[in-house]
Write a protein that holds these residues in place. Structure first.
Motif, PDB file in Angstrom:
ATOM      1  N   TYR A 488       2.985   2.980 -11.484  1.00 35.94           N
ATOM      2  CA  TYR A 488       3.094   1.527 -11.601  1.00 35.94           C
ATOM      3  C   TYR A 488       3.801   0.932 -10.388  1.00 35.94           C
ATOM      4  O   TYR A 488       3.450  -0.154  -9.912  1.00 35.94           O
ATOM      5  N   SER A 489       4.818   1.624  -9.879  1.00 39.81           N
ATOM      6  CA  SER A 489       5.512   1.119  -8.700  1.00 39.81           C
ATOM      7  C   SER A 489       4.581   1.107  -7.494  1.00 39.81           C
ATOM      8  O   SER A 489       4.623   0.183  -6.670  1.00 39.81           O
ATOM      9  N   LEU A 490       3.713   2.116  -7.375  1.00 40.97           N
ATOM     10  CA  LEU A 490       2.756   2.161  -6.264  1.00 40.97           C
ATOM     11  C   LEU A 490       1.746   1.016  -6.349  1.00 40.97           C
ATOM     12  O   LEU A 490       1.363   0.441  -5.320  1.00 40.97           O
ATOM     13  N   ILE A 491       1.312   0.690  -7.554  1.00 41.87           N
ATOM     14  CA  ILE A 491       0.364  -0.423  -7.714  1.00 41.87           C
ATOM     15  C   ILE A 491       1.011  -1.727  -7.255  1.00 41.87           C
ATOM     16  O   ILE A 491       0.376  -2.562  -6.582  1.00 41.87           O
ATOM     17  N   GLY A 492       2.286  -1.925  -7.599  1.00 43.29           N
ATOM     18  CA  GLY A 492       2.985  -3.122  -7.142  1.00 43.29           C
ATOM     19  C   GLY A 492       3.085  -3.185  -5.630  1.00 43.29           C
ATOM     20  O   GLY A 492       2.878  -4.245  -5.020  1.00 43.29           O
ATOM     21  N   LEU A 493       3.401  -2.052  -5.006  1.00 43.45           N
ATOM     22  CA  LEU A 493       3.485  -2.003  -3.545  1.00 43.45           C
ATOM     23  C   LEU A 493       2.123  -2.292  -2.907  1.00 43.45           C
ATOM     24  O   LEU A 493       2.031  -2.984  -1.891  1.00 43.45           O
ATOM     25  N   ALA A 509       3.476  -1.546   2.983  1.00 38.93           N
ATOM     26  CA  ALA A 509       2.525  -0.485   3.322  1.00 38.93           C
ATOM     27  C   ALA A 509       3.251   0.826   3.601  1.00 38.93           C
ATOM     28  O   ALA A 509       2.783   1.906   3.206  1.00 38.93           O
ATOM     29  N   LYS A 510       4.380   0.757   4.279  1.00 40.22           N
ATOM     30  CA  LYS A 510       5.155   1.964   4.572  1.00 40.22           C
ATOM     31  C   LYS A 510       5.588   2.661   3.290  1.00 40.22           C
ATOM     32  O   LYS A 510       5.432   3.883   3.136  1.00 40.22           O
ATOM     33  N   LEU A 511       6.121   1.897   2.354  1.00 34.21           N
ATOM     34  CA  LEU A 511       6.573   2.466   1.081  1.00 34.21           C
ATOM     35  C   LEU A 511       5.389   2.981   0.270  1.00 34.21           C
ATOM     36  O   LEU A 511       5.458   4.056  -0.355  1.00 34.21           O
ATOM     37  N   TYR A 512       4.306   2.227   0.258  1.00 31.95           N
ATOM     38  CA  TYR A 512       3.120   2.624  -0.494  1.00 31.95           C
ATOM     39  C   TYR A 512       2.532   3.913   0.062  1.00 31.95           C
ATOM     40  O   TYR A 512       2.222   4.843  -0.701  1.00 31.95           O
ATOM     41  N   ASN A 513       2.377   4.014   1.365  1.00 31.00           N
ATOM     42  CA  ASN A 513       1.772   5.204   1.967  1.00 31.00           C
ATOM     43  C   ASN A 513       2.607   6.447   1.719  1.00 31.00           C
ATOM     44  O   ASN A 513       2.063   7.526   1.434  1.00 31.00           O
ATOM     45  N   ALA A 514       3.930   6.307   1.796  1.00 25.33           N
ATOM     46  CA  ALA A 514       4.805   7.450   1.524  1.00 25.33           C
ATOM     47  C   ALA A 514       4.671   7.893   0.074  1.00 25.33           C
ATOM     48  O   ALA A 514       4.604   9.092  -0.229  1.00 25.33           O
ATOM     49  N   GLY A 515       4.600   6.915  -0.841  1.00 30.47           N
ATOM     50  CA  GLY A 515       4.466   7.249  -2.260  1.00 30.47           C
ATOM     51  C   GLY A 515       3.126   7.876  -2.581  1.00 30.47           C
ATOM     52  O   GLY A 515       3.036   8.821  -3.383  1.00 30.47           O
TER      53      GLY A 515
END
Length: 591
Positions: A488-493, A509-515
Motif C-alpha cells: 500500500y505504501s508503494l502504491i501511494g508513492l 520515484a526514488k522511494l518507489y523504485n527502492a521499494g
C-alpha cells in the motif's frame, strides 16, 4: 479378512427426511481429547491425495445404492480416530466413511453452506471465504483505488462512529475509548471516492433552499418562534432561511417534515448565532420515535434512552458548517452503544426512516438536502482532515499503543505507519486531481519525509538483511515486514510520482523504485505453498509463522494484480495466479 474400508473424506448431504436427520444428528462433532492446536484451526493433513474420480452417490441414494423409496437409508456408526489424538463419530456405508462437515470445516479450514436453487438443495464447498476483485484494464492515480468501491468503512465494528466535528471515522481498534486512526480515515475517503466513480448518480431531494419563497412546509412549536427568508449578504443571488426559537432540547424546534422515502443521507449548511442544535427525528419499523441531536459540543457521542447526541464542535458557533451525515449509520452506532451499556449480547439493529428535521436556537440554514449518498462530501472530509492534522515531520501519528508481542515488541503512542502514509498520499493525490488545490499535493509531498527516517528513530524505514529498504506498517525493531502494508505504501508513492513534478516527483520515484526492488527480491518469501504469510516475524523474530487470513490473502492478490498494470515484471502476474489457485485448494508441488 475384514473388508477394506475407504478412508476418503466425504460430506453427504441428502434431500428430505434423511437430510434433516443427518443435519440434526451431525450438527455437533463429538470430539474427544480435542487439543488446542485443532481449536486454533491448525492444518494437519494432506488433501492432495483425495481421489476426485471416486463414486459420489446420486441424490436420494446412499453409498450402497439404496434409495429413499426403498426404505430408510441405513448406515453404521463408526468411531474415527484422528492422528491417534482423539476420536469423532462418523458413519460407515458399505466401504465409504463419512465425517461430519463441522469437523471437516474446522480441521481443514474449509467453508460450506446449503443453498437452494433449481428446486434442489445443494451443499457448496469452498476453500476460501474471500473474493478476488480483478483490476480494470489500467490503473490511474485519479481513478478507482484498487477495489475500494466495495469497502464500507463506516459499517466496520472497529469504527465507533463518524465524528460530528471532523466527519471521519473514530476508531476503537486497540483502544476502546476511540481515536483517529489515519489508515482508517484514508480508507474511508478512498472508498467513497471509488464509489463516486463506480456507482450510479445518487438520488437527491432538496427539502429547502430558501429559493421558493414558501414557508408553509415549516412547523413552529410556539408563538415565540420565528422563521423568515433572508438574502445572503455574501451572495445576493442566494436566499437563506433564518430561524429563531429557544435552544432547549425539550423544545420541539422549528421543523420541516420529510416525505416517506428511503433517502438517509442529510446535508445542510447551517450557522448558529448563539447556542443551537439540529435534530433528525426517525421512526422505527415498530413505530417508535428516535432522535439524533447534532449539538455544539466536543463530546463525540452520548446516548440517553432514545436520544442520541453527536458533538459538532463547541467552536463552530458563528461559523458556517457544512454538515453531511449518513443518518442511519449514526443511528446504528447509537444502537450498538446502547447494547454496550446494557451488556446484553449481540445487537439486533432495528430499521428506521427519517420523518423530520428540526432546528433550535438562532441561526441560518440553507441547502437542506436528503440523498441516497454524498460520497464526495465524505471524501473531502477525509482529505481535509489529513491536511489539517499533518504534523511537522510530515506524518500522521497514531496515538495508541500497538502491541505486536505484548511485553516484548510494542509501539508507544505517536508512531507512524508506512501504510497510513501511503494511503493518505493516495487520497491527497486524488483530492488534488479533483480540485487542483495545491494544498493537497503539498501535504502529500511532506509525507515523504517519514519514509527516510529509520524505524529505530521513529520513522518507517527498515532494512531487511541490512540490504533491502522496507517501509514498515508497524515500525518495530526488529522489523515485522507486513506485506500488505508495504505494498500500500508503494502504491501511494507511485501515485505521487505520476501526478507531481520536479523535486517531489523525483523524491517519490526514488522511494518507489527502492521499494519495488525490495519487493521483487522478497515477494516469494511470503508464499507458503498453500497460501501466504502476513509478515516475516518467523524470520525476524524466530516465532511461529503468521499465516495470512483468506481476506488478507486476497488483498495480496489484488495488490499484485494492480502492480502488474504498472510494472512489466511478469513475477506479479505469475505469483498472483498461483496464489489464486490456493483459494481453491490447489497446493504447490512437493518432493
Amino acid at each position: 479378512m475384514a473388508p477394506r474400508v475407504s478412508l476418503k473424506l466425504v460430506v453427504l448431504m441428502m434431500v428430505g427426511t434423511p437430510f434433516l436427520i443427518t443435519m440434526y444428528h451431525w450438527g455437533q462433532c463429538d470430539l474427544n481429547r480435542l487439543d488446542d492446536n485443532f481449536r486454533d484451526g491448525q492444518y494437519r493433513g494432506p488433501v492432495d491425495k483425495f481421489d476426485s474420480s471416486a463414486r459420489i452417490p446420486h441424490r436420494d441414494v446412499n453409498a450402497i445404492g439404496q434409495t429413499a423409496e426403498e426404505g430408510p437409508l441405513t448406515y453404521k456408526e463408526i468411531e474415527c480416530v484422528v492422528n491417534g489424538d482423539y476420536s469423532i463419530k462418523g458413519r460407515l456405508e458399505d466401504k465409504e466413511v463419512y465425517l461430519p462437515f463441522t469437523f471437516v470445516q474446522r480441521y481443514f479450514e474449509v467453508y460450506g453452506s446449503i443453498n437452494s436453487y433449481d428446486g434442489y438443495d445443494r451443499f457448496e464447498l469452498q476453500h476460501s471465504y474471500s473474493q478476488i476483485h480483478p483490476p480494470r484494464d489500467s490503473y490511474s492515480p485519479d481513478g478507482v483505488f484498487m477495489s475500494f468501491e466495495f469497502y464500507n468503512v463506516e459499517d466496520r465494528g472497529r469504527v465507533k462512529c463518524i465524528s460530528g466535528i471532523e466527519g471521519v471515522p473514530v476508531s476503537v481498534q486497540w483502544n476502546r475509548n476511540g481515536h483517529f486512526y489515519p489508515i482508517q480515515i484514508a480508507q474511508y475517503g478512498l472508498s467513497h471516492y471509488s464509489k463516486q466513480l463506480m456507482e450510479p448518480s445518487p438520488q437527491r431531494v432538496v427539502l429547502e433552499d430558501g429559493e421558493g419563497g414558501d414557508l408553509n412546509t415549516w412547523l413552529l412549536p410556539d408563538r415565540r418562534s420565528q422563521i423568515a427568508i433572508k438574502t445572503d449578504r455574501t451572495n445576493e443571488e442566494n436566499n437563506l432561511i433564518e430561524f429563531d426559537t429557544p435552544d432547549l432540547l425539550k423544545n420541539p424546534g422549528i421543523t420541516i417534515s420529510v416525505e416517506d422515502h428511503n433517502l438517509s443521507t442529510l446535508s445542510i449548511d447551517v450557522k448558529f448565532i448563539n447556542n443551537g442544535s439540529v435534530t433528525v427525528l426517525l421512526r422505527t419499523n415498530e413505530g417508535n420515535l428516535f432522535r439524533i441531536h447534532y449539538v455544539l459540543s466536543n463530546t463525540t457521542m452520548t446516548l440517553e434512552d432514545r436520544d442520541l447526541y453527536y458533538g459538532i464542535g463547541s467552536s463552530k458557533k458563528g461559523k458556517w458548517i457544512h454538515l453531511t451525515r449518513k443518518v442511519l449509520i449514526d443511528y446504528d452506532k447509537g444502537q450498538i452503544l446502547k447494547l454496550a451499556k446494557s451488556k446484553r449480547g449481540k445487537v439486533k439493529l432495528t430499521p428506521a426512516k427519517i420523518v423530520a428535521v428540526c432546528f433550535r436556537g438562532h441561526g441560518f440554514v440553507d441547502n437542506i438536502t436528503l440523498s441516497s449518498e454524498a460520497h464526495m462530501d465524505h471524501f473531502f472530509d477525509a482529505a481535509n482532515y489529513l491536511v489539517n492534522y499533518q504534523d511537522s515531520r510530515g506524518g500522521w501519528p497514531i496515538q495508541v499503543t500497538r502491541k505486536i508481542i505484548p511485553g516484548k515488541l510494542e509501539l508507544k503512542p505517536g508512531w507512524y505507519s508506512a501504510m497510513g502514509q501511503g494511503q493518505a498520499i493516495s487520497l491527497l493525490v486524488r483530492a488534488y486531481s479533483v480540485t487542483k488545490d495545491s494544498k493537497y499535493l503539498q501535504s502529500a509531498a511532506k509525507a515523504l519525509a517519514i519514509f527516510e527516517i529509520p524505524s529505530s528513530e521513529g520513522g518507517v524505514l527498515q532494512k531487511f538483511a541490512n540490504t533491502y529498504d522496507w517501509y514498515e506498517e508497524y515500525p518495530t525493531t526488529p522489523g515485522t515486514f507486513v506485506l500488505n502494508g508495504f505494498i500500500y505504501s508503494l502504491i501511494g508513492l507511485y501515485d505521487l510520482k505520476v501526478v507531481s513534478s520536479g523535486q517531489t516527483a523525483a523524491h517519490a520515484a526514488k522511494l518507489y523504485n527502492a521499494g519495488m526492488q525490495t519487493l521483487k527480491n522478497m515477494l516469494l518469501m511470503y508464499d507458503s505453498g498453500t497460501g501466504t504469510f502476513y509478515d516475516l516475524k518467523h524470520i525476524s523474530l524466530g516465532v511461529a509463522p503468521n499465516r495470512a487470513r483468506w481476506d488478507y490473502h486476497t488483498v495480496h492478490i489484488n495488490q499484485l494484480l494492480l502492480l502488474s498494470l504498472i510494472d512489466e515484471d511478469p513475477m506479479f502476474q505469475t505469483t498472483a495466479q498461483r496464489w489464486m489457485g490456493y483459494l481453491k485448494g490447489k497446493l504447490s508441488p512437493h518432493n
